[in-house]
Design an enzyme around this catalytic site. Sequence first.
Site, PDB file in Angstrom:
ATOM      1  N   TYR A   1     -34.250 -61.844  40.829  1.00 40.66           N
ATOM      2  CA  TYR A   1     -34.624 -60.533  40.289  1.00 40.66           C
ATOM      3  C   TYR A   1     -34.170 -59.477  41.281  1.00 40.66           C
ATOM      4  O   TYR A   1     -33.561 -59.807  42.305  1.00 40.66           O
ATOM      5  CB  TYR A   1     -36.124 -60.433  40.006  1.00 40.66           C
ATOM      6  CG  TYR A   1     -37.026 -61.151  40.991  1.00 40.66           C
ATOM      7  CD1 TYR A   1     -37.271 -60.635  42.260  1.00 40.66           C
ATOM      8  CD2 TYR A   1     -37.648 -62.354  40.660  1.00 40.66           C
ATOM      9  CE1 TYR A   1     -38.106 -61.285  43.168  1.00 40.66           C
ATOM     10  CE2 TYR A   1     -38.483 -63.020  41.547  1.00 40.66           C
ATOM     11  CZ  TYR A   1     -38.709 -62.475  42.807  1.00 40.66           C
ATOM     12  OH  TYR A   1     -39.527 -63.120  43.698  1.00 40.66           O
ATOM     13  N   ASP A   2     -34.418 -58.204  40.974  1.00 41.15           N
ATOM     14  CA  ASP A   2     -33.906 -57.094  41.789  1.00 41.15           C
ATOM     15  C   ASP A   2     -32.379 -57.122  41.868  1.00 41.15           C
ATOM     16  O   ASP A   2     -31.786 -56.718  42.874  1.00 41.15           O
ATOM     17  CB  ASP A   2     -34.499 -57.112  43.209  1.00 41.15           C
ATOM     18  CG  ASP A   2     -35.983 -56.840  43.237  1.00 41.15           C
ATOM     19  OD1 ASP A   2     -36.489 -56.248  42.258  1.00 41.15           O
ATOM     20  OD2 ASP A   2     -36.644 -57.216  44.217  1.00 41.15           O
TER      21      ASP A   2
ATOM     22  N   GLU B   1     -37.046 -62.720  54.965  1.00 34.41           N
ATOM     23  CA  GLU B   1     -36.110 -61.837  54.295  1.00 34.41           C
ATOM     24  C   GLU B   1     -35.373 -60.951  55.306  1.00 34.41           C
ATOM     25  O   GLU B   1     -35.877 -59.897  55.665  1.00 34.41           O
ATOM     26  CB  GLU B   1     -36.847 -60.978  53.261  1.00 34.41           C
ATOM     27  CG  GLU B   1     -37.552 -61.825  52.193  1.00 34.41           C
ATOM     28  CD  GLU B   1     -38.159 -60.995  51.070  1.00 34.41           C
ATOM     29  OE1 GLU B   1     -37.720 -59.840  50.865  1.00 34.41           O
ATOM     30  OE2 GLU B   1     -39.072 -61.495  50.411  1.00 34.41           O
TER      31      GLU B   1
END
Length: 434
Positions: free
Chosen positions: A274-275, A199
């Site tokens: 998501y987020d 990430e």
Amino acid sequence: MLSRTAAFLAAVTVASAVAAPAASAHDRGHGPRLKGERVGYFTQWGANSSAKRVQESGQAGKLTVINYAFGNVSADGTCFESNEAGQGDALNDYQRPFSAADSVDGRADAPGQRLKGHFNQLRKLKAENPQLRTVISLGGWSWSKYFSDAAATDEARKKFVSSCLDLYIKGNLPRLAGAPEGGTGVAAGVFDGIDVDWEYPGGGGDAGNVVRPEDGRNFTLLMQEFRKQLDALSGKKGKHYLLTAAVAANETVADRLELPEVAKSVDWLNLMTYDLHGPWEGKGPTNHQANLYSDPTDPEPRQRSADKAVDHYAERGLPSRQTVLGAPFYGHGWTGVPAGSRNGLYQSATAAAGDLTYQEINALPGKLSVDREHGASWKYDGTTFYSYDSAEVLTAKARYARWNDLGGVMVWSLDGDDARGSGIAALDRGLRGN
């Protein structure tokens, strides 16, 4: 891929179906193969992270893969185990003894046993559930700092991949500070593959991460090296080791990836759909963190959604069967929220209210609202608003995955579910078509 209209109709038709009974211990894993991949992240640190809980809640019998989160990447570009705060948690991984009461099979760990902790419990969990595979997930938000270095050159990639396979696939765990746990091959067979959770290649992750412009290309080469070494370990007649990766729903991050090339190496990609909105927007407007479809009344100009992310990856070369749709077992909250016309949706807030699990939000007072047209739900008590996926929405998302011929569904994370495993059961209903 099925048309989005057909997918939508399938997703909303039977949202209130009742859960199927859990399989018995006798027949679990011996019936027809489960439909679709069902990937659940198991957190190393979670208060409810327990293989026994996964078993007794019924989650285990409805999953195909557990991703154990996380393994770290060292500054010298290797996989490693340690008990240094913020760097590793070998204690939970393979050193902590489990009592008979806490163990999957009701048997306590012996004092001199060389494999304990979650790794040993996952091994026991697989023995009870023959359809279940376990994968070590590398990186995550906090431990992606040195991925760029580990992937930067051919030499670095070979070194990194070899170290990860030695540690987690071959099971050669270090003996730390004279502890009895660890040794050559003690964890062999615990893990059935690798999940790369970088990430993110090219930036956008945690502060301090090493970033290079060529990260996207190096990500492709890293996945190729993992595939090469995993296949070499298997041999021509050996088991197939899984190789997956978690990827962002963010289009800018996605566009750095060479998806047609990456798809040749991986079994599938887990889309972190998501987020989409959250506490970083502390003053609001309140919004959905994981809506399935875009809402034209959404005040945010991009009107993000899981469906848009799936389309984006498909347009750039990721086959549908290698696309696994992510769903959250947690929600983001705001407080000081007026009701407006839709029970707090798209309203201003005084502050973020923090994150709660699926289990915790279900137990809160307030009104549950479900937007079936756009695949979203939220809980509002007159001042505090939580965006999360209710059981009905989880079932709709699984149906969307099935009707659009996706590879399956993924959840972050299993410890957010309740003790009855109702979140996983909701996904199971959608994938089975019940």
